[in-house]
Design an enzyme around this catalytic site. Structure first.
Site, PDB file in Angstrom:
ATOM      1  N   ALA A  61       6.828  -4.937   5.054  1.00  0.00           N
ATOM      2  CA  ALA A  61       6.499  -5.445   6.392  1.00  0.00           C
ATOM      3  C   ALA A  61       5.639  -6.686   6.280  1.00  0.00           C
ATOM      4  O   ALA A  61       4.969  -6.916   5.261  1.00  0.00           O
ATOM      5  CB  ALA A  61       5.761  -4.381   7.208  1.00  0.00           C
ATOM      6  N   TYR A 110       2.135  -9.536  16.203  1.00  0.00           N
ATOM      7  CA  TYR A 110       2.498  -8.506  15.228  1.00  0.00           C
ATOM      8  C   TYR A 110       3.150  -7.317  15.920  1.00  0.00           C
ATOM      9  O   TYR A 110       4.206  -6.832  15.495  1.00  0.00           O
ATOM     10  CB  TYR A 110       1.254  -8.062  14.458  1.00  0.00           C
ATOM     11  CG  TYR A 110       1.463  -6.828  13.614  1.00  0.00           C
ATOM     12  CD1 TYR A 110       2.226  -6.884  12.452  1.00  0.00           C
ATOM     13  CD2 TYR A 110       0.891  -5.607  13.982  1.00  0.00           C
ATOM     14  CE1 TYR A 110       2.422  -5.743  11.679  1.00  0.00           C
ATOM     15  CE2 TYR A 110       1.078  -4.475  13.209  1.00  0.00           C
ATOM     16  CZ  TYR A 110       1.842  -4.542  12.065  1.00  0.00           C
ATOM     17  OH  TYR A 110       2.036  -3.411  11.301  1.00  0.00           O
ATOM     18  N   TRP A 161      -3.849   2.585  11.472  1.00  0.00           N
ATOM     19  CA  TRP A 161      -5.116   2.550  10.717  1.00  0.00           C
ATOM     20  C   TRP A 161      -4.889   3.034   9.281  1.00  0.00           C
ATOM     21  O   TRP A 161      -5.591   3.889   8.763  1.00  0.00           O
ATOM     22  CB  TRP A 161      -6.182   3.395  11.426  1.00  0.00           C
ATOM     23  CG  TRP A 161      -6.619   2.854  12.758  1.00  0.00           C
ATOM     24  CD1 TRP A 161      -5.901   2.071  13.608  1.00  0.00           C
ATOM     25  CD2 TRP A 161      -7.891   3.070  13.396  1.00  0.00           C
ATOM     26  NE1 TRP A 161      -6.639   1.776  14.734  1.00  0.00           N
ATOM     27  CE2 TRP A 161      -7.853   2.370  14.632  1.00  0.00           C
ATOM     28  CE3 TRP A 161      -9.040   3.772  13.054  1.00  0.00           C
ATOM     29  CZ2 TRP A 161      -8.930   2.353  15.531  1.00  0.00           C
ATOM     30  CZ3 TRP A 161     -10.107   3.774  13.938  1.00  0.00           C
ATOM     31  CH2 TRP A 161     -10.056   3.068  15.147  1.00  0.00           C
ATOM     32  N   GLN A 211       0.827  -1.213   0.000  1.00  0.00           N
ATOM     33  CA  GLN A 211       0.000   0.000   0.000  1.00  0.00           C
ATOM     34  C   GLN A 211       0.854   1.252   0.000  1.00  0.00           C
ATOM     35  O   GLN A 211       0.671   2.159  -0.807  1.00  0.00           O
ATOM     36  CB  GLN A 211      -0.879   0.037   1.264  1.00  0.00           C
ATOM     37  CG  GLN A 211      -2.182  -0.681   1.184  1.00  0.00           C
ATOM     38  CD  GLN A 211      -3.077  -0.302   2.353  1.00  0.00           C
ATOM     39  OE1 GLN A 211      -4.151   0.210   2.137  1.00  0.00           O
ATOM     40  NE2 GLN A 211      -2.655  -0.555   3.572  1.00  0.00           N
TER      41      GLN A 211
END
Length: 312
Positions: free
Chosen positions: A71, A136, A161, A11
């Protein structure tokens, strides 16, 4: 500047490539896990699940800025794959830091609100005690600590978020479900600041522009950990409601579904989530002379971008 972008297909990586300021660098080297770039063409291979493979890449590319947008982000799956998550999010980051320390490079690395346990009710300061509640979060904290131990010049940006017009994220999931259902149940007791990837990229590039001409003394005051999130806060329920309001206003949906607020206990997940994920972004704004807008501004921009794309 010779930047190396890791995680170019994610992203955040895709938004970096879409942003003209970084892509304008003719020396930009982009890398993905298999070397194939979603945006087209080929790049370098950088598989952070094999940290031992990274020094050869770095020796070949010789970057002076390493932007680590790669990641392991499967929060729930990490409960069963903590060793893998820790290799990617922890050990590999330490390897990047060790190489950067030896070669005078800067590492820009992204971490998460999940390094905190979410038990307080005011925004987390940068130096607040960390206490991750899931695998995580532990893996991301391991990466922060490894990078600090390396002695490399670094900027760690904790964010939260995160969403974009592309990729897998809450915004796109809500738009898909909203088109299919009349009613949705969304958690209303977890708090955070939805942060779009364009905000992260713009703030990162502004910070880098401030870093580059700075003296060694000035860089000492700039380096370290910062909270890079949109301003303001909401809940997942509030975020979903705002998504549907914007989507209807921009013609992406014909009508908004009814969004029912529920407690976290009514939507159990393998990995526990922090109840409070609001991060204090004051330090970043002050140190780098930035203004981080309210989360609603970013949402309006992303929905508008999606609407323009849908219209062709």
């Amino acid at each position: 500047m010779r930047p190396l972008l890791l995680g170019a297909n994610g992203q955040l990586g895709r938004t970096f490539l879409d942003h003209g300021a970084l892509a304008a660098h003719t020396d930009l080297v982009s890398a993905s896990r298999d070397g194939v770039l979603t945006a087209g063409g080929t790049g370098e291979v950088a598989d952070l699940s094999m940290p031992e493979s990274l020094p050869a890449l770095l020796d070949r590319v010789q970057p002076d800025v390493i932007v680590n947008a790669a990641a392991y982000t499967a929060v729930d799956r990490a409960e069963q794959e903590e060793a893998l998550a820790t290799r990617v999010n922890g050990e590999a980051v330490g390897v990047l830091g060790q190489w950067a320390a030896a070669h005078g490079a800067l590492v820009i690395h992204y971490s998460t609100d999940y390094v905190f346990d979410g038990s307080q009710a005011q925004p987390y300061a940068v130096d607040a005690p960390t206490a991750p509640v899931n695998a995580y979060g532990r893996s991301k904290l391991a990466g922060e600590e490894a990078l600090r131990r390396s002695g490399a010049d670094h900027l760690i940006f904790r964010t939260a978020w995160v969403y974009a017009a592309h990729g897998h994220n809450f915004l796109r999931t809500m738009l898909r479900l909203g088109a299919e259902r009349e009613e949705l149940r969304v958690v209303a007791d977890q708090h955070g600041a939805p942060t779009d990837t364009s905000l992260i990229v713009n703030a990162t590039l502004a910070a880098l522009a401030r870093w580059q001409p700075a003296s060694a003394t000035e860089r000492q005051s700039l380096r370290g950990t910062h909270h890079l999130v949109a301003s303001g806060a909401t809940t997942w329920h509030g975020f979903a409601t705002a998504i549907f309001e914007q989507a209807v206003a921009h013609g992406l949906l014909p009508r908004a579904p009814h969004v029912l607020p529920i407690a976290s206990g009514e939507f159990p997940t393998p990995a526990p989530r922090p109840v409070w994920s609001v991060l204090d972004n004051t330090l970043l704004q002050t140190r780098f002379g930035l203004t981080l807008p309210d989360w609603r501004d970013g949402l309006g921009n992303v929905i508008g971008e999606m609407a323009r794309s849908a219209r062709g």
